[in-house]
Structures are given as structure tokens and as C-alpha cells.
Design a protein around this motif. Structure first.
Motif, PDB file in Angstrom:
ATOM      1  N   PHE A 221     -77.595 143.458  17.892  1.00 29.60           N
ATOM      2  CA  PHE A 221     -76.703 142.655  17.054  1.00 29.60           C
ATOM      3  C   PHE A 221     -77.465 142.133  15.840  1.00 29.60           C
ATOM      4  O   PHE A 221     -78.348 141.283  15.961  1.00 29.60           O
ATOM      5  CB  PHE A 221     -76.112 141.490  17.853  1.00 29.60           C
ATOM      6  N   ASP A 222     -77.134 142.668  14.673  1.00 30.33           N
ATOM      7  CA  ASP A 222     -77.773 142.284  13.418  1.00 30.33           C
ATOM      8  C   ASP A 222     -76.977 141.137  12.804  1.00 30.33           C
ATOM      9  O   ASP A 222     -75.873 141.330  12.294  1.00 30.33           O
ATOM     10  CB  ASP A 222     -77.825 143.487  12.477  1.00 30.33           C
ATOM     11  N   ALA A 223     -77.563 139.933  12.860  1.00 32.69           N
ATOM     12  CA  ALA A 223     -76.899 138.727  12.338  1.00 32.69           C
ATOM     13  C   ALA A 223     -77.598 138.216  11.087  1.00 32.69           C
ATOM     14  O   ALA A 223     -77.671 137.010  10.843  1.00 32.69           O
ATOM     15  CB  ALA A 223     -76.873 137.637  13.412  1.00 32.69           C
ATOM     16  N   ALA A 224     -78.104 139.134  10.263  1.00 31.65           N
ATOM     17  CA  ALA A 224     -78.872 138.748   9.083  1.00 31.65           C
ATOM     18  C   ALA A 224     -78.064 137.896   8.112  1.00 31.65           C
ATOM     19  O   ALA A 224     -78.633 137.114   7.344  1.00 31.65           O
ATOM     20  CB  ALA A 224     -79.389 140.000   8.371  1.00 31.65           C
ATOM     21  N   PRO A 232     -64.954 128.606  10.561  1.00 34.62           N
ATOM     22  CA  PRO A 232     -65.525 127.956  11.748  1.00 34.62           C
ATOM     23  C   PRO A 232     -65.199 128.660  13.058  1.00 34.62           C
ATOM     24  O   PRO A 232     -65.833 128.380  14.081  1.00 34.62           O
ATOM     25  CB  PRO A 232     -64.909 126.551  11.711  1.00 34.62           C
ATOM     26  N   ASN A 233     -64.242 129.571  13.044  1.00 35.16           N
ATOM     27  CA  ASN A 233     -63.861 130.279  14.267  1.00 35.16           C
ATOM     28  C   ASN A 233     -64.661 131.564  14.499  1.00 35.16           C
ATOM     29  O   ASN A 233     -64.518 132.203  15.542  1.00 35.16           O
ATOM     30  CB  ASN A 233     -62.362 130.618  14.221  1.00 35.16           C
ATOM     31  N   ILE A 234     -65.484 131.933  13.524  1.00 33.19           N
ATOM     32  CA  ILE A 234     -66.273 133.159  13.635  1.00 33.19           C
ATOM     33  C   ILE A 234     -67.626 132.835  14.256  1.00 33.19           C
ATOM     34  O   ILE A 234     -68.352 131.971  13.769  1.00 33.19           O
ATOM     35  CB  ILE A 234     -66.476 133.809  12.250  1.00 33.19           C
ATOM     36  N   PRO A 235     -68.019 133.517  15.337  1.00 36.72           N
ATOM     37  CA  PRO A 235     -69.324 133.274  15.959  1.00 36.72           C
ATOM     38  C   PRO A 235     -70.476 133.645  15.015  1.00 36.72           C
ATOM     39  O   PRO A 235     -70.384 134.607  14.257  1.00 36.72           O
ATOM     40  CB  PRO A 235     -69.321 134.191  17.185  1.00 36.72           C
ATOM     41  N   HIS A 236     -71.544 132.862  15.076  1.00 38.20           N
ATOM     42  CA  HIS A 236     -72.747 133.143  14.294  1.00 38.20           C
ATOM     43  C   HIS A 236     -73.745 133.981  15.083  1.00 38.20           C
ATOM     44  O   HIS A 236     -74.599 134.635  14.497  1.00 38.20           O
ATOM     45  CB  HIS A 236     -73.423 131.840  13.864  1.00 38.20           C
ATOM     46  N   SER A 237     -73.657 133.917  16.392  1.00 36.32           N
ATOM     47  CA  SER A 237     -74.606 134.618  17.262  1.00 36.32           C
ATOM     48  C   SER A 237     -73.861 135.340  18.372  1.00 36.32           C
ATOM     49  O   SER A 237     -72.840 134.862  18.872  1.00 36.32           O
ATOM     50  CB  SER A 237     -75.591 133.620  17.872  1.00 36.32           C
ATOM     51  N   ILE A 238     -74.385 136.484  18.794  1.00 36.25           N
ATOM     52  CA  ILE A 238     -73.806 137.202  19.928  1.00 36.25           C
ATOM     53  C   ILE A 238     -73.934 136.374  21.195  1.00 36.25           C
ATOM     54  O   ILE A 238     -73.137 136.519  22.138  1.00 36.25           O
ATOM     55  CB  ILE A 238     -74.477 138.583  20.095  1.00 36.25           C
ATOM     56  N   TYR A 239     -74.909 135.460  21.232  1.00 39.52           N
ATOM     57  CA  TYR A 239     -75.128 134.670  22.442  1.00 39.52           C
ATOM     58  C   TYR A 239     -74.121 133.530  22.601  1.00 39.52           C
ATOM     59  O   TYR A 239     -74.159 132.815  23.597  1.00 39.52           O
ATOM     60  CB  TYR A 239     -76.565 134.145  22.472  1.00 39.52           C
ATOM     61  N   GLU A 240     -73.223 133.389  21.638  1.00 37.26           N
ATOM     62  CA  GLU A 240     -72.080 132.490  21.822  1.00 37.26           C
ATOM     63  C   GLU A 240     -71.035 133.130  22.725  1.00 37.26           C
ATOM     64  O   GLU A 240     -70.087 132.460  23.147  1.00 37.26           O
ATOM     65  CB  GLU A 240     -71.457 132.151  20.466  1.00 37.26           C
TER      66      GLU A 240
END
Length: 418
Positions: A221-224, A232-240
Motif C-alpha cells: 500500500f503506497d500512501a505517499a 475526512p471519510n477517506i482513510p490515510h492508512s491501510i491499517y485503519e
């Protein structure tokens, strides 16, 4: 006689960005008076945040004091930086990420390719199309192409090696990465997406995590670009996402949010709960393999740079980084609105610093590139350079000065108003 890695011969003749540079240089030589505005690559233009610069200057001074001199640091990164990353970027969002699971590196581009070192060479790999070229090219270099010609072929069963498979993301499917009907082993996901600027909902990421757990797959998961998310409803990390610790590795970077493209600092998260299969069918902890890989092949990011990255988490650093992100996102808004008003079909630019444009009048991606360069003296990135599904699209980057962005939009809209 020395032999070569023949997989390099399977690569396309020219990597996307060198080909762009070649065409731009040729145009500039032929038109020396042209004021070229470059909105192609995702390279920052604004100064490194003052808090980071101050911290790095102090770190340089540390080097002049025997009592505080810093020689080799830990290959995984200094604990004081890893702990801040864990607390501020992950634990603050409810993610169960421990500092020991964070590996500081000199770039997520490097790690996205280097991670293949710890995986076998018979995995089936899924990438979105269009896609960040590094994902595909590093797999081709490693020989993960499925057949002798560097292509792919349909797998008849799970035991048959397929190599790379592509998941189209286009306007027709709302730029959503469709979950494959067959099992795959490694999955590259980039959200916010480069190049389309699209995002993935929590529900969609949950579906991917559920798929990966059911099939024993690993998600890269590339979260660069997570810092550019405004919804605010969009996750920033896959670990959410529930269950992600059992199936995902995450890559992040300080390059875009804090302007570290030339300074080089990033991180990769490898949960200690993550496993892969050995040849004998036993489970092996991927954290141990990645730790060994880094300890063997990497000497770590410099003390000076890591002190600069640490300053991102200071009160001053947070304020300055937010201002930097807001600046680029305002550029994205200007690009998006000006091109939309000109009658072009425009996507992205809301939760990412990239605007994805449908080329007008049926022009190919490279034809539009050449026309934009020759008539407007503006450089973007042809969508076809990101994959077959990118044909007919064009990426425009928000990374530039406000003056250049406004001037470029004035030129483009004057020439291409529909």
C-alpha cells in the motif's frame, strides 16, 4: 565472460520521465526564447520547512562535537524518529503500529522495488493500470513477467505462474481498482492514486483486505500522498482497515508533504504479524526478512536528514507542513477549475496534488503532450506512460509556483477552450 540480467532487456526502450526530458530538451534547443512551464513530474518547488532546516543545521553542528558525533546509525532508523512516526501518523488514527515495525529509508520509490527482495520469483502480481511505472519496471527487472516474452498469460489454476496482471482504473469504473476474479499473491495499491488523483473508500479498502486475507495475498500500500487527503471519510492508512496487519505493508514518504524530494527520507511499515510462505509451506515472519535485508544492504538514512524529518512533528513543523500542503492543493484547485471551465473532462485534484485530464478531440496522450509543449510551452505527463489504460489521458502536477500555475492555465485555456 560476464553475463547480464536479461530481464533488463524486457524493459520498454525509454522510461517515461527520461523520454519527457528528451522531448522538452529538444524543444528548448529549437526554441531558446520559449518560457517553458513544467507541470509534469511530482517534484516540489517550495522551500523546505523552516523547522526542518533549523533542525538539520543543528544536526550538522552535532557533527562537530566529539561527544555528540554520530557515526553509523541503526539501519532501521533512529528510535526517536520512529517513535514519533508511530505515535503521530498511525496510533493517533487508531492504527496498531509499533515503532519497531517502522523502517526509515531514503525513499518509498526505493522501498517499493526493494521489497521484492524478500519475496519469491513465482508470485502473481496485480497492479492498477494506469500505474506508477516503478511498480512494473522493478518487477520486470526481477523477472516477474510470466513468460519468456515479458508478457502475461491466463492462469488455469492457482498453481500456474502468471506474472504481472493489470487492473484498469478509468472513468468508466470511477477509477476504482477492481478486485480480480482469480487469486493473486502480491497487490500494489496506491491511494491517493498516482497518476489519477483518485481515492479509495473505507469500504473498498476493506474489500481488498478481505480478499487478501482469504487468498493469502500481500498488499503493498503506497500512501505517499496521504497528507493531501481533504475528505475526512477517506482513510490515510491501510491499517485503519480491520485485518490489514495480517496482509499489508505500507510505504510512506516525507518527499511531497514536507518537501523532502531532494533530501530523501521515507518509511516502510512491516507488521510483525505479517507472514509469507516458505518453500516447505511453513509461515515465515516478513518483518524478520525485511529487517535482515535492510541490515545487510542498507546503512540507514543520515542523522542530519532524520533530525530534519523529526522536526516535521514539532508544533512549528506541523504548521509549516500544513501550509505547504495547502499551497499545493490550492494550485490543484486552480488547475482543476480552470481546465473544467475550458470544457475539458477533469478528474482528481481534490484529495491529491495531481489532476487527470481527458485529452481533447481524440488526441493521443503523446500528441497532446507535443501540442501542449509546442503551442503553450507547458509540460505535463502523457497518461499512456503510466499504462495502456492511461491512453487518452494526461497528468498535470500541482507542484510549482503559484505564478507558473496561473500562467500555465491561462495559456492552456486560451488554446484549448472547448
Amino acid at each position: 565472460m560476464a553475463t547480464i540480467n536479461n530481464n533488463y532487456l524486457k524493459l520498454k526502450a525509454g522510461y517515461l520521465f527520461p523520454e519527457i526530458a528528451r522531448r522538452v530538451n529538444a524543444f528548448a534547443e529549437a526554441n531558446p526564447d520559449a518560457k517553458i512551464i513544467r507541470l509534469g513530474i511530482g517534484d516540489v518547488t517550495e522551500p523546505l520547512p523552516a523547522a526542518c532546516r533549523t533542525a538539520m543545521i543543528k544536526a550538522v553542528e552535532d557533527m562537530g562535537d566529539r561527544d555528540s558525533f554520530k557515526g553509523y546509525g541503526p539501519e532501521q532508523g533512529y528510535a526517536w524518529l520512529r517513535e514519533k512516526i508511530a505515535a503521530r501518523d498511525f496510533q493517533a488514527r487508531g492504527c496498531e503500529v509499533d515503532a519497531s515495525e517502522i523502517f526509515v529509508s531514503d525513499g518509498s520509490k526505493c522501498d517499493c522495488g526493494n521489497i521484492l527482495d524478500i519475496f519469491g520469483d513465482r508470485n502473481t502480481i496485480a497492479v492498477t493500470d494506469p500505474v506508477y511505472p516503478v511498480y512494473v519496471d522493478t518487477n520486470v527487472m526481477a523477472g516477474h513477467t510470466g513468460d519468456a516474452n515479458g508478457g502475461t498469460h491466463p492462469a488455469r489454476n492457482r498453481g500456474e505462474y502468471e506474472g504481472l496482471i493489470y487492473l484498469p482504473i478509468t472513468a468508466e469504473n470511477n477509477f476504482t481498482a477492481q478486485i480480480p476474479s482469480q487469486p493473486v499473491d502480491l497487490i500494489y495499491l496506491c491511494f491517493p492514486n498516482n497518476p489519477t488523483g483518485s481515492t479509495a473508500t473505507r469500504e473498498h479498502l476493506q474489500a481488498w483486505v478481505d480478499y487478501a486475507r482469504a487468498n493469502g495475498s500481500i498488499i503493498f500500500f503506497d500512501a505517499a500522498y496521504e497528507a493531501f487527503i481533504t475528505d475526512p471519510n477517506i482513510p490515510h492508512s491501510i491499517y485503519e482497515i480491520e485485518g490489514a496487519r495480517e496482509c499489508a505493508i505500507e510505504f510512506r514518504s516525507f518527499s511531497k508533504n514536507a518537501g523532502f524530494t531532494g533530501t530523501r527520507c521515507a518509511l516502510t511499515v512491516v507488521p510483525k504479524t505479517l507472514t509469507g510462505k516458505a518453500a516447505d509451506g511453513s509461515d515465515v515472519e516478513l518483518w524478520k526478512l525485511w529487517n535482515r535485508r535492510q541490515s545487510t544492504k542498507f546503512n540507514g538514512v543520515s542523522y542530519i536528514v532524520q533530525r530534519g524529518a523529526e522536526a516535521v512533528y514539532s508544533e512549528e513543523g506541523q504548521t509549516q507542513v500544513k501550509a505547504l500542503i495547502d499551497f499545493y492543493m490550492e494550485n490543484a484547485r486552480i488547475i482543476r477549475e480552470k481546465l473544467t471551465a475550458a470544457g475539458l473532462a477533469v478528474y482528481g485534484g481534490v484529495n491529491a496534488p495531481y489532476v487527470w485530464v481527458k485529452t481533447p478531440s481524440g488526441l493521443s496522450s503523446w500528441d497532446f503532450f507535443d501540442r501542449l509543449l509546442s503551442t503553450c510551452n507547458v509540460v505535463g505527463t502523457p497518461g499512456s506512460g503510466f499504462g495502456a489504460a492511461g491512453e487518452g489521458y494526461f497528468r498535470i502536477s500541482a507542484f510549482n509556483s503559484r505564478e507558473n500555475v496561473e500562467e500555465a492555465m491561462q495559456r492552456i485555456t486560451a488554446k484549448f477552450k472547448m
